[in-house]
Motif scaffolding. Structure first.
Motif, mmCIF file in Angstrom:
data_model
loop_
_atom_site.group_PDB
_atom_site.id
_atom_site.type_symbol
_atom_site.label_atom_id
_atom_site.label_comp_id
_atom_site.label_asym_id
_atom_site.label_seq_id
_atom_site.Cartn_x
_atom_site.Cartn_y
_atom_site.Cartn_z
ATOM 1 N N GLY A 133 5.617 22.197 -8.256
ATOM 2 C CA GLY A 133 5.176 21.930 -9.618
ATOM 3 C C GLY A 133 4.773 20.482 -9.781
ATOM 4 N N ASP A 146 12.629 28.535 -10.640
ATOM 5 C CA ASP A 146 11.883 29.783 -10.482
ATOM 6 C C ASP A 146 11.955 30.674 -11.719
ATOM 7 O OD1 ASP A 146 11.361 28.857 -7.942
ATOM 8 O OD2 ASP A 146 12.904 30.086 -6.971
ATOM 9 N N ALA A 190 8.051 27.610 -14.559
ATOM 10 C CA ALA A 190 6.637 27.986 -14.571
ATOM 11 C C ALA A 190 6.111 28.008 -16.008
ATOM 12 C CB ALA A 190 6.436 29.349 -13.918
#
Length: 354
Positions: free
Chosen positions: A253, A204, A208
């Motif tokens: 993801g 987290d 990303a």
């Protein structure tokens, strides 16, 4: 089909592709150790820190070696290792500056610089300057959340290291430098219960950003002074543990978040060499104290003294088609051959002009 479910044709195609990559003369991979000292004393470390900063003659030899090889190259990869390479940052910068200057007249050569670092000294000014010198890939290790990491990745003075390393990683994430960071997350029986939550935090916080990825590595006994006291994850447990933790990393993801372990170790590749701070040439960055890992010497004029008798066992997997030997040639390395220290000077240099 083989044990991994690949067909014979797939196996053969993969082998041929890897062999072609490993023997091509227009590609050169040098692993450089600018110093073998370190500011950490990780509990599982296998290094003895007996050699200091790279000497002037070896620095000169590295520069001349690259000059000698450039005309025939299309790909040049310089990997910085240690010790902790950023303890000898001036050496890294001197050689890298020389490479950038030489490449200015060779735009056809694809250059990549990478570094294995503990991350403690990798602050924003360092990242920015090293990026300008072509060093844009980093591998940085984490041992779990702070309370675990600070017990195993200990500074030489005894203090923990997590806060500074994590802060540097956040600064890279928040910056704009075109760098890639591979987070090497070590697994032990002690930290596995905490890993799902910690890996979720890594996911987290960093994943990303496409510049970050993760590789999961169980800690091994690699010849360090604490090997006898180390508790490691057993082979029978690893597959299930890795599968569970990989699923945490990949949640939400794609597969690019997770780096696989390479099929072929760099030490098996003929066009990959390690140059230690004292100019000794080897193949493996783990077996540093193994006499069989000293296969030659770099001269100040950039020529290499390499003995084929010492080199050949590292490459044996290509002849035998043994993927186990290719994935880790140091494991099971034949011991019935003379070492560099046992050879007379006249035996050195069978491939002397490289």
């Amino acid at each position: 089909m083989d044990a991994q479910g690949a067909t014979v044709d797939e196996y053969s195609d993969n082998f041929i592709a890897e062999l072609g990559t490993s023997i091509r003369n227009d590609a050169l991979h040098l692993i450089l150790l600018p110093t073998e000292k370190c500011n950490f004393r990780c509990t599982y470390c296998y290094e003895d820190f007996s050699i200091g900063r790279m000497n002037a003659s070896t620095i000169q030899g590295v520069k001349r070696l690259i000059e000698r090889r450039l005309d025939g190259l299309r790909f040049l990869n310089i990997s910085w290792f240690g010790g902790e390479p950023l303890l000898a940052r001036p050496v890294v910068e001197e050689i890298s500056t020389h490479i950038i200057g030489a490449l200015a007249e060779r735009p056809d050569v694809e250059y990549m610089g990478d570094m294995t670092t503990n991350g403690y000294l990798l602050d924003t000014p360092a990242v920015t300057h090293l990026s300008s010198l072509g060093i844009r890939r980093y591998q940085i290790s984490l041992d779990g959340p702070q309370q675990i990491h600070d017990q195993t990745r200990v500074q030489a003075g005894g203090a923990g290291s997590f806060y500074q390393v994590w802060s540097n990683l956040l600064a890279i994430r928040d910056g704009r430098e075109p760098v890639d960071v591979l987070l090497r997350v070590h697994l032990t029986p002690a930290n596995v219960p905490l890993m799902p939550e910690f890996l979720a935090e890594i996911r987290d916080t960093f994943l990303a950003d496409a510049r970050f990825s993760v590789i999961l590595k169980p800690v091994e006994r690699l010849g360090g002074s604490n090997d006898d006291a180390m508790d490691i994850i057993g082979e029978e447990e690893r597959e299930d543990i890795l599968a569970e933790l990989q699923s945490v990393v990949l949640t939400g993801g794609d597969g690019h978040r997770l780096q696989p372990v390479p099929d072929v170790c760099y030490a098996s590749r003929p066009n990959s060499l390690m140059i230690r701070a004292n100019g000794v040439v080897g193949k493996c960055t783990v077996a540093l104290t193994d006499p069989a890992n000293a296969i030659g010497k770099l001269r100040p004029d950039g020529t290499l003294e390499i003995d084929n008798i010492l080199l050949r066992p590292w490459l044996r997997g290509w002849q035998s088609h043994d993927w186990t030997a290719l994935s880790c040639p140091a494991n099971g390395l034949p011991r019935d051959r003379p070492t560099l220290l046992q050879l007379s000077p006249t035996r050195l240099g069978l491939d002397a002009r490289t």
